[in-house]
Scaffold this motif. Structure first.
Motif, PDB file in Angstrom:
ATOM      1  N   LEU A   1       0.827  -1.207   0.000  1.00 22.51           N
ATOM      2  CA  LEU A   1       0.000   0.000   0.000  1.00 22.51           C
ATOM      3  C   LEU A   1       0.861   1.257   0.000  1.00 22.51           C
ATOM      4  N   GLY A   2       1.964   1.212   0.736  1.00 18.98           N
ATOM      5  CA  GLY A   2       2.844   2.374   0.808  1.00 18.98           C
ATOM      6  C   GLY A   2       3.461   2.743  -0.522  1.00 18.98           C
ATOM      7  N   LEU A   3       3.602   1.768  -1.405  1.00 21.30           N
ATOM      8  CA  LEU A   3       4.247   2.018  -2.693  1.00 21.30           C
ATOM      9  C   LEU A   3       3.260   2.385  -3.805  1.00 21.30           C
ATOM     10  N   ILE A   4       1.968   2.505  -3.466  1.00 21.14           N
ATOM     11  CA  ILE A   4       0.984   2.953  -4.462  1.00 21.14           C
ATOM     12  C   ILE A   4       1.061   4.481  -4.566  1.00 21.14           C
ATOM     13  N   PRO A   5       1.433   5.035  -5.723  1.00 15.02           N
ATOM     14  CA  PRO A   5       1.504   6.496  -5.855  1.00 15.02           C
ATOM     15  C   PRO A   5       0.130   7.134  -5.668  1.00 15.02           C
ATOM     16  N   LEU A   6       0.088   8.193  -4.892  1.00 14.21           N
ATOM     17  CA  LEU A   6      -1.160   8.903  -4.630  1.00 14.21           C
ATOM     18  C   LEU A   6      -1.063  10.325  -5.170  1.00 14.21           C
ATOM     19  N   ARG A   7      -2.103  10.742  -5.867  1.00 13.50           N
ATOM     20  CA  ARG A   7      -2.154  12.114  -6.355  1.00 13.50           C
ATOM     21  C   ARG A   7      -2.075  13.061  -5.159  1.00 13.50           C
ATOM     22  N   THR A   8      -1.211  14.052  -5.235  1.00 10.96           N
ATOM     23  CA  THR A   8      -0.890  14.905  -4.089  1.00 10.96           C
ATOM     24  C   THR A   8      -1.307  16.351  -4.334  1.00 10.96           C
ATOM     25  N   ASP A   9      -1.919  16.929  -3.320  1.00  6.83           N
ATOM     26  CA  ASP A   9      -2.313  18.340  -3.349  1.00  6.83           C
ATOM     27  C   ASP A   9      -1.504  19.073  -2.281  1.00  6.83           C
ATOM     28  N   LEU A  10      -0.512  19.837  -2.705  1.00  2.00           N
ATOM     29  CA  LEU A  10       0.364  20.539  -1.763  1.00  2.00           C
ATOM     30  C   LEU A  10      -0.216  21.868  -1.302  1.00  2.00           C
ATOM     31  N   GLU A  11      -1.322  22.275  -1.892  1.00  2.00           N
ATOM     32  CA  GLU A  11      -1.922  23.557  -1.512  1.00  2.00           C
ATOM     33  C   GLU A  11      -2.760  23.432  -0.243  1.00  2.00           C
ATOM     34  N   ARG A  12      -3.408  22.291  -0.043  1.00  2.00           N
ATOM     35  CA  ARG A  12      -4.356  22.144   1.066  1.00  2.00           C
ATOM     36  C   ARG A  12      -3.814  21.357   2.252  1.00  2.00           C
ATOM     37  N   PHE A  13      -2.687  20.687   2.069  1.00  2.00           N
ATOM     38  CA  PHE A  13      -2.172  19.835   3.134  1.00  2.00           C
ATOM     39  C   PHE A  13      -0.763  20.280   3.544  1.00  2.00           C
ATOM     40  N   VAL A  14      -0.396  19.919   4.768  1.00  2.00           N
ATOM     41  CA  VAL A  14       0.922  20.278   5.303  1.00  2.00           C
ATOM     42  C   VAL A  14       1.610  19.021   5.820  1.00  2.00           C
ATOM     43  N   MET A  15       2.925  19.114   5.971  1.00  2.00           N
ATOM     44  CA  MET A  15       3.681  18.015   6.559  1.00  2.00           C
ATOM     45  C   MET A  15       3.220  17.810   8.007  1.00  2.00           C
ATOM     46  N   PRO A  16       3.202  16.562   8.482  1.00  2.00           N
ATOM     47  CA  PRO A  16       2.721  16.293   9.851  1.00  2.00           C
ATOM     48  C   PRO A  16       3.407  17.136  10.923  1.00  2.00           C
ATOM     49  N   HIS A  17       4.733  17.325  10.814  1.00  2.00           N
ATOM     50  CA  HIS A  17       5.436  18.091  11.848  1.00  2.00           C
ATOM     51  C   HIS A  17       5.178  19.591  11.764  1.00  2.00           C
ATOM     52  N   ASP A  18       4.557  20.042  10.663  1.00  2.00           N
ATOM     53  CA  ASP A  18       4.225  21.456  10.527  1.00  2.00           C
ATOM     54  C   ASP A  18       2.760  21.747  10.847  1.00  2.00           C
ATOM     55  N   CYS A  19       1.996  20.705  11.135  1.00  2.00           N
ATOM     56  CA  CYS A  19       0.552  20.886  11.321  1.00  2.00           C
ATOM     57  C   CYS A  19       0.256  21.439  12.707  1.00  2.00           C
ATOM     58  N   GLU A  20      -0.703  22.341  12.772  1.00  2.00           N
ATOM     59  CA  GLU A  20      -1.064  22.981  14.043  1.00  2.00           C
ATOM     60  C   GLU A  20      -1.800  22.031  14.983  1.00  2.00           C
ATOM     61  N   CYS A  21      -2.209  20.855  14.483  1.00  2.00           N
ATOM     62  CA  CYS A  21      -2.913  19.912  15.362  1.00  2.00           C
ATOM     63  C   CYS A  21      -1.977  19.331  16.418  1.00  2.00           C
ATOM     64  N   ASN A  22      -0.683  19.266  16.121  1.00  2.00           N
ATOM     65  CA  ASN A  22       0.316  18.736  17.063  1.00  2.00           C
ATOM     66  C   ASN A  22      -0.077  17.371  17.617  1.00  2.00           C
ATOM     67  N   SER A  23      -0.642  16.545  16.749  1.00  2.00           N
ATOM     68  CA  SER A  23      -1.117  15.237  17.185  1.00  2.00           C
ATOM     69  C   SER A  23      -0.487  14.135  16.350  1.00  2.00           C
ATOM     70  N   THR A  24      -0.120  13.042  17.011  1.00  2.00           N
ATOM     71  CA  THR A  24       0.413  11.892  16.264  1.00  2.00           C
ATOM     72  C   THR A  24      -0.672  11.234  15.430  1.00  2.00           C
ATOM     73  N   LEU A  25      -1.933  11.466  15.778  1.00  2.00           N
ATOM     74  CA  LEU A  25      -3.046  10.902  15.009  1.00  2.00           C
ATOM     75  C   LEU A  25      -3.301  11.696  13.735  1.00  2.00           C
TER      76      LEU A  25
END
Length: 216
Positions: free
Chosen positions: A65-89
């Motif tokens: 599953l990890g190797l299935i390429p997924l269409r990516t939208d960089l405008e609406r999403f952020v890297m987990p460590h940059d997200c304001e949710c500060n949650s591992t979930l």
């Protein structure tokens, strides 16, 4: 001094060939390296198996599953460590949920990526025909999977490129950059994101040098 020139020789959604004249080769190569290692894409990074009566181990399914390429939208999403949710979930700004529930009763069935149901209309498998698992009669697979943004230097599953090379041009001042993507991003998106990354690194380096000068 010869002027800098950049020319697009070929361009499709997933391929680009760009000619650089009088641009230091190290800058062109930096774009190539950044395209491979630091341009973010989505990949499935967490898996919750709800039912698996197939012969394939859960870990092997997670790897596929990890190797299935997924269409990516960089405008609406952020890297987990940059997200304001500060949650591992994670949250709706840094993760996307996929679900799959498939079974067969009478004959062997190949479960394909098209059966993955995404909660986001953009973040989808780039192809519906990527095999995930074969189910024998009476077998079932059901799971929840979570995709997050990541970069290629952390794991190959986050690399947007399938080809990234720099070739010599017709003369010593000419370099050719060839980028081919797996569909998670277009070639243009990948190159533009690489340029942003390179510009950011140069600016940071300049700030460091300036701070050293001020401390003298």
């Amino acid at each position: 001094m010869n002027s800098v020139a950049v020319k697009i020789l070929e361009k499709t959604d997933n391929n680009a060939v760009i000619q650089f004249n009088n641009v230091p080769r190290q800058y062109v190569n930096a774009l190539r390296r950044l395209a491979i290692s630091e341009v973010p894409t989505f990949a499935i990074d967490d898996l919750v198996i709800l039912e698996n009566s197939s012969v394939m181990h859960d870990e092997a399914i997670a790897h596929r599953l990890g190797l299935i390429p997924l269409r990516t939208d960089l405008e609406r999403f952020v890297m987990p460590h940059d997200c304001e949710c500060n949650s591992t979930l994670g949250c709706s700004k840094c993760k996307v949920l996929f679900v799959l529930d498939s079974e067969t009763q009478d004959k062997t069935k190949v479960v394909l990526s098209g059966e993955l149901k995404s909660e986001d209309e953009i973040v989808q498998p780039v192809s519906k025909n990527i095999p995930i698992i074969s189910l024998a009669p009476g077998q079932k697979i059901k799971f929840e999977a979570y995709a997050r943004l990541g970069i290629g230097k952390d794991h190959a599953k986050w690399q947007p490129t399938s080809v990234a090379v720099v070739k010599d041009g017709a003369d010593e001042n000419e370099s050719i950059l060839v980028i081919e993507t797996n569909g998670s991003l277009t070639a243009q998106e990948t190159i533009m994101e690489s340029i942003k990354k390179l510009s950011s690194k140069i600016n940071k380096f300049e700030n460091i040098v300036e701070s050293l000068n001020h401390t003298k």
